[in-house]
Design a protein around this motif. Sequence first.
Motif, mmCIF file in Angstrom:
data_model
loop_
_atom_site.group_PDB
_atom_site.id
_atom_site.type_symbol
_atom_site.label_atom_id
_atom_site.label_comp_id
_atom_site.label_asym_id
_atom_site.label_seq_id
_atom_site.Cartn_x
_atom_site.Cartn_y
_atom_site.Cartn_z
ATOM 1 N N HIS A 145 0.835 -1.202 0.000
ATOM 2 C CA HIS A 145 0.000 0.000 0.000
ATOM 3 C C HIS A 145 0.864 1.243 0.000
ATOM 4 O O HIS A 145 2.080 1.190 0.213
ATOM 5 C CB HIS A 145 -0.928 0.003 1.218
ATOM 6 C CG HIS A 145 -0.193 0.190 2.514
ATOM 7 N ND1 HIS A 145 0.088 1.427 3.039
ATOM 8 C CD2 HIS A 145 0.341 -0.706 3.374
ATOM 9 C CE1 HIS A 145 0.762 1.291 4.175
ATOM 10 N NE2 HIS A 145 0.925 -0.008 4.397
ATOM 11 N N ASP B 173 -3.901 4.784 0.216
ATOM 12 C CA ASP B 173 -4.812 3.639 0.132
ATOM 13 C C ASP B 173 -4.628 2.651 1.290
ATOM 14 O O ASP B 173 -5.056 1.502 1.220
ATOM 15 C CB ASP B 173 -4.680 2.930 -1.226
ATOM 16 C CG ASP B 173 -3.320 2.269 -1.443
ATOM 17 O OD1 ASP B 173 -2.397 2.471 -0.629
ATOM 18 O OD2 ASP B 173 -3.180 1.548 -2.450
ATOM 19 N N LYS C 282 -6.017 2.393 4.322
ATOM 20 C CA LYS C 282 -7.237 1.870 4.936
ATOM 21 C C LYS C 282 -7.875 0.798 4.048
ATOM 22 O O LYS C 282 -8.264 -0.266 4.526
ATOM 23 C CB LYS C 282 -8.223 3.008 5.200
ATOM 24 C CG LYS C 282 -9.452 2.582 5.949
ATOM 25 C CD LYS C 282 -10.367 3.731 6.278
ATOM 26 C CE LYS C 282 -11.595 3.217 6.990
ATOM 27 N NZ LYS C 282 -12.625 4.222 7.149
ATOM 28 N N GLU C 283 -7.939 1.064 2.767
ATOM 29 C CA GLU C 283 -8.529 0.116 1.815
ATOM 30 C C GLU C 283 -7.729 -1.191 1.764
ATOM 31 O O GLU C 283 -8.291 -2.284 1.794
ATOM 32 C CB GLU C 283 -8.551 0.776 0.437
ATOM 33 C CG GLU C 283 -8.969 -0.116 -0.699
ATOM 34 C CD GLU C 283 -8.754 0.576 -2.045
ATOM 35 O OE1 GLU C 283 -8.426 -0.149 -3.002
ATOM 36 O OE2 GLU C 283 -8.882 1.808 -2.130
ATOM 37 N N LYS C 284 -6.404 -1.088 1.723
ATOM 38 C CA LYS C 284 -5.563 -2.285 1.640
ATOM 39 C C LYS C 284 -5.552 -3.050 2.974
ATOM 40 O O LYS C 284 -5.472 -4.275 2.977
ATOM 41 C CB LYS C 284 -4.133 -1.911 1.231
ATOM 42 C CG LYS C 284 -4.039 -1.361 -0.182
ATOM 43 C CD LYS C 284 -4.447 -2.393 -1.215
ATOM 44 C CE LYS C 284 -4.367 -1.893 -2.628
ATOM 45 N NZ LYS C 284 -3.050 -1.919 -3.198
ATOM 46 N N GLU D 293 -8.147 -3.236 4.959
ATOM 47 C CA GLU D 293 -9.427 -3.954 4.940
ATOM 48 C C GLU D 293 -9.355 -5.188 4.040
ATOM 49 O O GLU D 293 -9.899 -6.240 4.371
ATOM 50 C CB GLU D 293 -10.551 -3.011 4.493
ATOM 51 C CG GLU D 293 -10.915 -1.992 5.557
ATOM 52 C CD GLU D 293 -11.886 -0.926 5.075
ATOM 53 O OE1 GLU D 293 -12.362 -1.014 3.914
ATOM 54 O OE2 GLU D 293 -12.167 0.001 5.856
#
Length: 194
Positions: free
Chosen positions: A75, A79, A81-83, A85
Amino acid sequence: SIPSDFPAKNRMVKLPPPDLDLSHKNWESNLPKLAANINEIVKNRPKDRALIHVTSYTKAMRLSEIMKNTRLITHFSEDFKEKLELYLATEGAILISPSCWEGVSLDNDRCRINILTALPFPSAGDPYWERVLKNGRWDLYNTQCLRQIGQALGRGVRHKDDKCDNYLMDTRFGPFLKKMQKVLPDWFKEALTW
């Protein structure tokens, strides 16, 4: 000075191989060996999530390129937070991150393998740490590194019934921890596999 009620056997810290200096100047030349060692650690545990701590985004990307492992997630700051998750939603995922030394709780199956690639010394180019070192306060600099190690080792063991295998990959960890032994808490020492 407060003892831990987390059993040491649930949070063992395995010291590094004897010939894997991952200092900044040796990082690139030893990267293939680091990648091979990490792939060996994770290969027989396909369902376990693993967290790999690195000291920069550049090092995260380079390690990912060399490892060539389909389980890897990397990451950038935008990004994260997205990665994170995605990592938490994917069985057997391996997250390579410079941002998880502290501040994330990866209890239970969220992290069963925790790998610290290199000693997390603060940047000597940072104005604060530059002043600290200019004043000869290596004790503060080393203590900050030790604090980061302790924080990272706590990412995968969040309660007394939790467990996570911790691996220190940089050969310099052994001498550093021996040098810092007088200030190492007992709960830290009891988990080390000297």
